[in-house]
Structure formats: structure tokens, C-alpha cells
Scaffold this motif. Sequence first.
Motif, PDB file in Angstrom:
ATOM      1  N   ASP A   1       1.621   9.822  -2.240  1.00 26.74           N
ATOM      2  CA  ASP A   1       2.246   9.134  -3.371  1.00 26.74           C
ATOM      3  C   ASP A   1       1.250   8.782  -4.469  1.00 26.74           C
ATOM      4  N   LEU A   2      -0.041   8.989  -4.215  1.00 27.37           N
ATOM      5  CA  LEU A   2      -1.069   8.572  -5.173  1.00 27.37           C
ATOM      6  C   LEU A   2      -1.299   9.611  -6.266  1.00 27.37           C
ATOM      7  N   GLU A   3      -1.711   9.128  -7.409  1.00 27.82           N
ATOM      8  CA  GLU A   3      -2.053  10.014  -8.529  1.00 27.82           C
ATOM      9  C   GLU A   3      -3.147  11.006  -8.127  1.00 27.82           C
ATOM     10  N   ARG A   4      -4.040  10.553  -7.296  1.00 25.88           N
ATOM     11  CA  ARG A   4      -5.158  11.383  -6.856  1.00 25.88           C
ATOM     12  C   ARG A   4      -4.684  12.630  -6.116  1.00 25.88           C
TER      13      ARG A   4
ATOM     14  N   SER B   1       0.830  -1.218   0.000  1.00 23.26           N
ATOM     15  CA  SER B   1       0.000   0.000   0.000  1.00 23.26           C
ATOM     16  C   SER B   1       0.858   1.259   0.000  1.00 23.26           C
ATOM     17  N   HIS B   2       0.360   2.277  -0.713  1.00 21.42           N
ATOM     18  CA  HIS B   2       1.066   3.543  -0.795  1.00 21.42           C
ATOM     19  C   HIS B   2       0.475   4.565   0.164  1.00 21.42           C
TER      20      HIS B   2
ATOM     21  N   ALA C   1       1.415   6.846  -8.028  1.00 24.22           N
ATOM     22  CA  ALA C   1       0.970   5.481  -7.751  1.00 24.22           C
ATOM     23  C   ALA C   1      -0.556   5.376  -7.775  1.00 24.22           C
ATOM     24  N   PRO C   2      -1.082   4.212  -8.148  1.00 28.88           N
ATOM     25  CA  PRO C   2      -2.534   4.008  -8.126  1.00 28.88           C
ATOM     26  C   PRO C   2      -3.009   3.695  -6.706  1.00 28.88           C
ATOM     27  N   TYR C   3      -4.290   3.923  -6.470  1.00 22.02           N
ATOM     28  CA  TYR C   3      -4.875   3.600  -5.168  1.00 22.02           C
ATOM     29  C   TYR C   3      -5.281   2.134  -5.157  1.00 22.02           C
TER      30      TYR C   3
END
Length: 270
Positions: free
Chosen positions: A122-125, A117-118, A130-132
Amino acid sequence: MILKNYRGVLALAASATLILWLGQSTDIDLRLADLYYDHARSAFPLQHAWFAEQFNHVILKAMLVCLACGVVALAVRDAWRPFPDWAPERRLGMRVLAMSAVSIPLATSLLKQASSSHCPWDLERYGGSAPYIRLLEWMPGGVEAGHCLPGGHASSALWLVGLAAFWWPRQPRKGFAMGAAMLLFGLGVGWVQQLRGAHFLTHTLWSAWIACAIATVNYSLAKRQLISYSSVPRNDAQATKREKEGVDELQETTHTLASVLLTNTTLCRK
């Protein structure tokens, strides 16, 4: 006692199920992170705030680590040369707390290194790459693991739930209250990290669950004496006094037996 153990196991199982459901079936992590994220600035406003970054993540953590070292040092000192004035409850509590101070952060760190898990930032959102991915979902190929679950920083405070062991044997309500207070403290430390975008809510909740589970195991092991918890030895003065009393009693018994034997011998001669 067996009933209490079953209640503890059921409570841990129920809470784990609830946390898992929150992460897998709801969007509470994303909804809360959205509240903390400023889309206009494309950043978490409190990510570098002094209180969140310097005090909570550096200063407070250093203080808690020093406290943990002190607790461990006292427990090791008592195991090597027991303090004669420590009551059994105090000794049990100190050693459970010391065990928790080591095992809870260590277990959390190891699980964190094994997770994919990120962190939110770090997520694109939230401006990352990184994806969720939810806990039970596979990470897409070519994406490196995030190593962000459970929340490691919260565990630097959550080991304090072991304080409940000081009161649990004789005053379980006070023990529960102390454990709950320390649990809330640890959750608060983890919540500040959520404000920074460092963790999701479920990351902190899993850290709290791990802390409660490990503290429970530590207490159970201590109570069942699977780990050596020697009783307080008598000090020299007490030992000398009791040895003297034992010698006096032995001498008195010997004299009594001698008198009885002498009387019997005299009667036999008559």
C-alpha cells in the motif's frame, strides 16, 4: 517458581524492546521489502504465486482454523464431562492450547484493527499511495489507517506455541523446544506473507511477541486455578468400589467400638 516468572517477564520485556528498536531505529523493514520487490515490474513477484497466495494464505489457514476448532471442541467437551483417562498435564495442556487458539488470533485481530500502519504493497515506495509511517509516528492528516500491524495471518499458526504447556510442568526443556518449534513455524507462515508484500518483518515479530505473551498468561492463569480446571472425577466403578470399602471400614470400626464397650461394661459389672 517466582524466579522463573521473573525470567519470563524479563524475556518478554527485552524482546519487546528489541522489536521496537528494530522498527523505530533501523530500516530493516524497508531493506527486506526492497529485496522482495521487483522495481522493474513495479510489483512483488510472489504476491499472487500459488504457494504464497493459495496454499499459505488460504489452504494452510483453513487447515489451522479447523485444527483450532477441534482443539477447542475437545477442551469444551472435557470441561463439560471430563475424560477419565486424561492426566492432569494433558488436561492443562489441552485447555491452555484451546485458550490460545481463541485468544491469540482474536487479540491480534483487534490490535490490527486499531493500528494505523500500512502494508508494504500500500506504500508509495512500492506502487501504492500511503506514506511509510513507523509504529510510534503520527499518521499525516487525510491518510486513512492501514490496519496492518501486527500480522494477522501469522497468528493463525502462532497459537500453536500453546503446545509447550503439555510438557512445561514436568519437562520444561521439551516444553521450551516445542514452543520454539511452533514459534518458528508461525514466523515462517508470516515470512511468506512478507514475500508477498503483505507485511513487514516487525509486523510478524510483533505477532510472535503477542502470541508468546498471551500463551504465558494463559498458562499462568491455568496453573493458579484462576480459571476452573476441575480434576478428573472418579468413574462409577471406582466410586462404587471406594464407597463399599468405606462402608466396610465403618462397619468394622463400629463392631470394634461395640466390642470395646461390651468388654468395659462386663469388667465394670465384675
